[in-house]
Motif scaffolding. Structure first.
Motif, PDB file in Angstrom:
ATOM      1  N   ARG A   7     -13.707   5.850  -4.315  1.00  0.00           N
ATOM      2  CA  ARG A   7     -12.328   6.185  -4.660  1.00  0.00           C
ATOM      3  C   ARG A   7     -12.104   5.847  -6.128  1.00  0.00           C
ATOM      4  N   THR A   8     -11.124   6.473  -6.696  1.00  0.00           N
ATOM      5  CA  THR A   8     -10.645   6.085  -8.014  1.00  0.00           C
ATOM      6  C   THR A   8      -9.319   5.364  -7.806  1.00  0.00           C
ATOM      7  N   GLU A  10      -6.596   6.349  -8.890  1.00  0.00           N
ATOM      8  CA  GLU A  10      -5.609   7.406  -8.656  1.00  0.00           C
ATOM      9  C   GLU A  10      -5.632   7.951  -7.231  1.00  0.00           C
ATOM     10  N   ASP A  11      -6.805   8.024  -6.601  1.00  0.00           N
ATOM     11  CA  ASP A  11      -6.847   8.618  -5.258  1.00  0.00           C
ATOM     12  C   ASP A  11      -7.020   7.587  -4.131  1.00  0.00           C
ATOM     13  N   ASP A  14      -2.308   4.020  -1.343  1.00  0.00           N
ATOM     14  CA  ASP A  14      -1.270   3.359  -2.140  1.00  0.00           C
ATOM     15  C   ASP A  14      -1.400   1.840  -2.132  1.00  0.00           C
ATOM     16  N   ARG A  17      -4.263   0.527  -4.446  1.00  0.00           N
ATOM     17  CA  ARG A  17      -4.241   0.828  -5.889  1.00  0.00           C
ATOM     18  C   ARG A  17      -4.054  -0.401  -6.780  1.00  0.00           C
ATOM     19  N   HIS A  41     -11.058   2.141   0.471  1.00  0.00           N
ATOM     20  CA  HIS A  41     -10.662   2.949   1.634  1.00  0.00           C
ATOM     21  C   HIS A  41      -9.840   2.122   2.613  1.00  0.00           C
TER      22      HIS A  41
END
Length: 176
Positions: A7-8, A10-11, A14, A17, A41
């Motif tokens: 994942r980054t 940004e993706d 929520d 992040r 994840h």
């Protein structure tokens, strides 16, 4: 090949992040490493990792040379090349020679009997579901390690095992 896509920031979910962003800021690459990007994840997994890492950084009393010796000895026992590579790199940065790093990986003597006694404890615990023979434990005590330090070593064992097991579980591709 990795089982879990990376994942980054940004993706990522929520809730992951902010954790992933904080980890990326401390990363040698300025971005999340593959391990962290896979952990993102699940916020529970990423938060557990970040918490273990933060607790050892905030409350740990070992100097970096000792903590990286513990991490490397544990990583080698867990048997994950990615974690061994990271721990080897940081062990070198904290003052271990290449020969000593090789010894920490294999369980040979580093030339520092006190460190060897402590790394033998975590190595044995990692290999035996936390069980350590009395003779190994007593050797560490006789080598100068206090009960408090022997307990603290468990935090580094736990962090490294958590990370190494995740890397094995996810079959994380090396990125550093």
């Amino acid at each position: 090949m990795s089982r879990i896509p990376t994942r980054t920031v940004e993706d990522a979910p929520d809730a992951s992040r902010p954790l992933l962003q904080k980890i990326a800021q401390a990363s040698p690459t300025g971005r999340p490493l593959n391990a962290h990007a896979q952990m993102a994840h699940s916020t529970a997994v990423l938060a557990a990792y970040a918490s273990l890492r933060a607790v050892t950084a905030e409350h740990g009393t070992f100097d970096p040379k000792v903590s990286w010796a513990l991490n490397l000895a544990t990583a080698a026992t867990v048997g994950n090349g990615y974690m061994i590579g990271i721990a080897s790199r940081f062990a070198g940065m904290s003052g271990w020679t290449e020969a000593q790093i090789a010894a920490l990986r294999t369980g040979a003597t580093t030339g520092d009997a006190k460190i060897d006694a402590l790394t033998n404890v975590v190595r044995e615990a990692a290999a035996n579901s936390g069980n350590v023979a009395d003779v190994t434990w007593k050797a560490a005590q006789q080598g100068g390690w206090s009960d408090e330090q022997l307990v603290e070593a468990f935090a580094y064992l736990g962090l490294t095992m958590f990370t190494g097991y995740f890397l094995n579980y996810a079959q994380t591709d090396r990125d550093i």
